[in-house]
Design a protein around this motif. Structure first.
Motif, PDB file in Angstrom:
ATOM      1  N   TYR A 119       0.812  -1.211   0.000  1.00 39.12           N
ATOM      2  CA  TYR A 119       0.000   0.000   0.000  1.00 39.12           C
ATOM      3  C   TYR A 119       0.853   1.271   0.000  1.00 39.12           C
ATOM      4  O   TYR A 119       0.481   2.262  -0.611  1.00 39.12           O
ATOM      5  CB  TYR A 119      -0.928   0.020   1.218  1.00 39.12           C
ATOM      6  CG  TYR A 119      -2.148  -0.865   1.076  1.00 39.12           C
ATOM      7  CD1 TYR A 119      -3.320  -0.380   0.515  1.00 39.12           C
ATOM      8  CD2 TYR A 119      -2.124  -2.186   1.506  1.00 39.12           C
ATOM      9  CE1 TYR A 119      -4.445  -1.176   0.387  1.00 39.12           C
ATOM     10  CE2 TYR A 119      -3.243  -2.994   1.385  1.00 39.12           C
ATOM     11  CZ  TYR A 119      -4.399  -2.490   0.827  1.00 39.12           C
ATOM     12  OH  TYR A 119      -5.501  -3.296   0.691  1.00 39.12           O
ATOM     13  N   TYR A 223     -11.297  -5.039  11.236  1.00 39.28           N
ATOM     14  CA  TYR A 223     -10.580  -3.789  11.479  1.00 39.28           C
ATOM     15  C   TYR A 223     -10.986  -3.142  12.800  1.00 39.28           C
ATOM     16  O   TYR A 223     -10.156  -2.519  13.477  1.00 39.28           O
ATOM     17  CB  TYR A 223     -10.816  -2.822  10.322  1.00 39.28           C
ATOM     18  CG  TYR A 223     -10.139  -3.208   9.029  1.00 39.28           C
ATOM     19  CD1 TYR A 223      -9.153  -4.183   8.988  1.00 39.28           C
ATOM     20  CD2 TYR A 223     -10.478  -2.587   7.825  1.00 39.28           C
ATOM     21  CE1 TYR A 223      -8.524  -4.530   7.804  1.00 39.28           C
ATOM     22  CE2 TYR A 223      -9.857  -2.930   6.631  1.00 39.28           C
ATOM     23  CZ  TYR A 223      -8.887  -3.900   6.628  1.00 39.28           C
ATOM     24  OH  TYR A 223      -8.276  -4.248   5.449  1.00 39.28           O
ATOM     25  N   CYS A 260      -0.833   4.456   6.424  1.00 42.89           N
ATOM     26  CA  CYS A 260      -0.718   3.069   5.959  1.00 42.89           C
ATOM     27  C   CYS A 260      -1.338   2.902   4.580  1.00 42.89           C
ATOM     28  O   CYS A 260      -1.095   1.907   3.902  1.00 42.89           O
ATOM     29  CB  CYS A 260      -1.367   2.105   6.952  1.00 42.89           C
ATOM     30  SG  CYS A 260      -3.177   2.035   6.875  1.00 42.89           S
ATOM     31  N   ILE A 262      -4.258   2.102   3.519  1.00 41.54           N
ATOM     32  CA  ILE A 262      -5.383   1.182   3.324  1.00 41.54           C
ATOM     33  C   ILE A 262      -6.686   1.968   3.275  1.00 41.54           C
ATOM     34  O   ILE A 262      -7.556   1.710   2.431  1.00 41.54           O
ATOM     35  CB  ILE A 262      -5.426   0.124   4.451  1.00 41.54           C
ATOM     36  CG1 ILE A 262      -4.187  -0.775   4.382  1.00 41.54           C
ATOM     37  CG2 ILE A 262      -6.696  -0.712   4.373  1.00 41.54           C
ATOM     38  CD1 ILE A 262      -4.087  -1.771   5.520  1.00 41.54           C
ATOM     39  N   PHE A 263      -6.827   2.942   4.165  1.00 48.30           N
ATOM     40  CA  PHE A 263      -8.008   3.809   4.197  1.00 48.30           C
ATOM     41  C   PHE A 263      -8.141   4.561   2.862  1.00 48.30           C
ATOM     42  O   PHE A 263      -9.230   4.668   2.296  1.00 48.30           O
ATOM     43  CB  PHE A 263      -7.871   4.780   5.362  1.00 48.30           C
ATOM     44  CG  PHE A 263      -9.120   5.543   5.725  1.00 48.30           C
ATOM     45  CD1 PHE A 263     -10.360   5.220   5.209  1.00 48.30           C
ATOM     46  CD2 PHE A 263      -9.045   6.614   6.619  1.00 48.30           C
ATOM     47  CE1 PHE A 263     -11.499   5.927   5.564  1.00 48.30           C
ATOM     48  CE2 PHE A 263     -10.168   7.335   6.979  1.00 48.30           C
ATOM     49  CZ  PHE A 263     -11.393   6.986   6.453  1.00 48.30           C
ATOM     50  N   CYS A 270      -9.300   1.764   7.950  1.00 49.32           N
ATOM     51  CA  CYS A 270      -8.323   0.755   8.376  1.00 49.32           C
ATOM     52  C   CYS A 270      -8.346   0.680   9.903  1.00 49.32           C
ATOM     53  O   CYS A 270      -9.039   1.475  10.561  1.00 49.32           O
ATOM     54  CB  CYS A 270      -6.943   1.148   7.874  1.00 49.32           C
ATOM     55  SG  CYS A 270      -6.381   2.741   8.511  1.00 49.32           S
TER      56      CYS A 270
END
Length: 303
Positions: A119, A223, A260, A262-263, A270
């Motif tokens: 990511y 999550y 990170c 992912i969000f 995330c």
């Protein structure tokens, strides 16, 4: 649907021969959704120009759209001339097999796979540097192809978790026997099969008590549990520093981003963002999860 389309072609086995071109996408539950089919003499610039021009009449050329293929040169060429605002990406699995066959190094393949799915760019660079150390020629090949076409971390668009053109190849497999049919009979079978699948999928969701489709609800639950083990500290309005397990991440709820990534890329909070949402909203935390997630994942959008 998420704005990612996979393109592929497969040979027909009827007496008329030719190639069946297909454009497919995935709904939020990762079900295959047919976008367009076309029969042409062969895969070439003229055939794909005709195919993309017709798709362009009902699939808008927007920055959010990403088109994936197995690196057929005509597909990439037509995306660059007909879909100017959209993004082109190559199939991770197809490229991985090329790396495996050309360089015969399993460690390079492993690092390529991890670099592709990374990511953030730091994680990507860690794995790509390993590739460069192991087989410099493999690294040069991947650089020449362009990180933005095969890496999630560098893709200028958003591929979500769709990193291969497998969905298009799955459609080819679905109609493997039917490729012997005359063209009209083949298209009738394609329409019949997808109409049945769409009805079945809708019936599975229409009475669902959940707000999002099952696979996303599972991710949210996972999550949330991971976020419960993290500590969120507010550093600005809607901005948090989140720590835990030796990791530090920065979440910006207004921009819907996390370091990170992912969000940013998967469009659901995330674990770091879950911790930030709990700190920001307290008792209303559960409802806010859905407000900060992509509407593509809702049951309403998928029925």
């Amino acid at each position: 649907m998420r704005k990612v389309i996979a393109i592929d072609g497969t040979f027909l086995r009827s007496k008329y021969e030719g190639v069946l071109l297909s454009a497919v996408a995935q709904d939020a539950e990762n079900h295959i959704f047919s976008v367009a089919f076309c029969v042409v003499d062969k895969e070439c610039d003229v055939s794909y120009e005709y195919f993309f021009q017709n798709i362009r009449s009902f699939v808008d050329d927007i920055d959010e759209l990403c088109i994936i293929s197995n690196r057929h040169p005509s597909i990439q060429k037509m995306v660059s001339t007909i879909y100017l605002a959209s993004h082109y990406g190559c199939c991770m699995r197809h490229l991985r097999e090329n790396i495996r066959n050309n360089f015969h190094n399993s460690k390079v393949v492993t690092h390529f796979y991890k670099a592709t799915k990374a990511y953030d760019k730091c994680e990507f660079n860690d794995h790509f540097n390993q590739i460069r150390d192991l087989v410099p020629k493999a690294a040069k090949t991947l650089e020449r192809i362009g990180f933005h076409t095969w890496s999630r971390a560098f893709c200028p668009g958003n591929r979500y978790n769709i990193m291969t053109s497998n969905i298009a190849e799955s459609v080819n497999f679905m109609f493997d026997v039917k490729r012997e049919f005359p063209i009209v009979a083949l298209f009738d079978e394609i329409n019949r099969r997808f109409a049945l699948l769409f009805h079945q999928r809708r019936m599975e969701l229409v009475n669902s008590a959940n707000r999002f489709v099952p696979s996303i609800e599972k991710d949210i639950s996972k999550y949330v549990n991971a976020g419960n083990k993290l500590l969120a500290h507010q550093i600005a309005n809607y901005k948090f520093s989140v720590t835990g397990h030796g990791d530090v991440a920065t979440v910006d709820l207004q921009r819907r981003t996390c370091t990170c990534r992912i969000f940013d890329l998967d469009k659901i909070p995330c674990p770091h963002a879950m911790a930030a949402l709990r700190a920001q909203y307290g008792a209303d935390f559960g409802n806010q999860i859905y407000e900060y997630s992509s509407p593509y994942y809702s049951v309403e959008k998928n029925t």
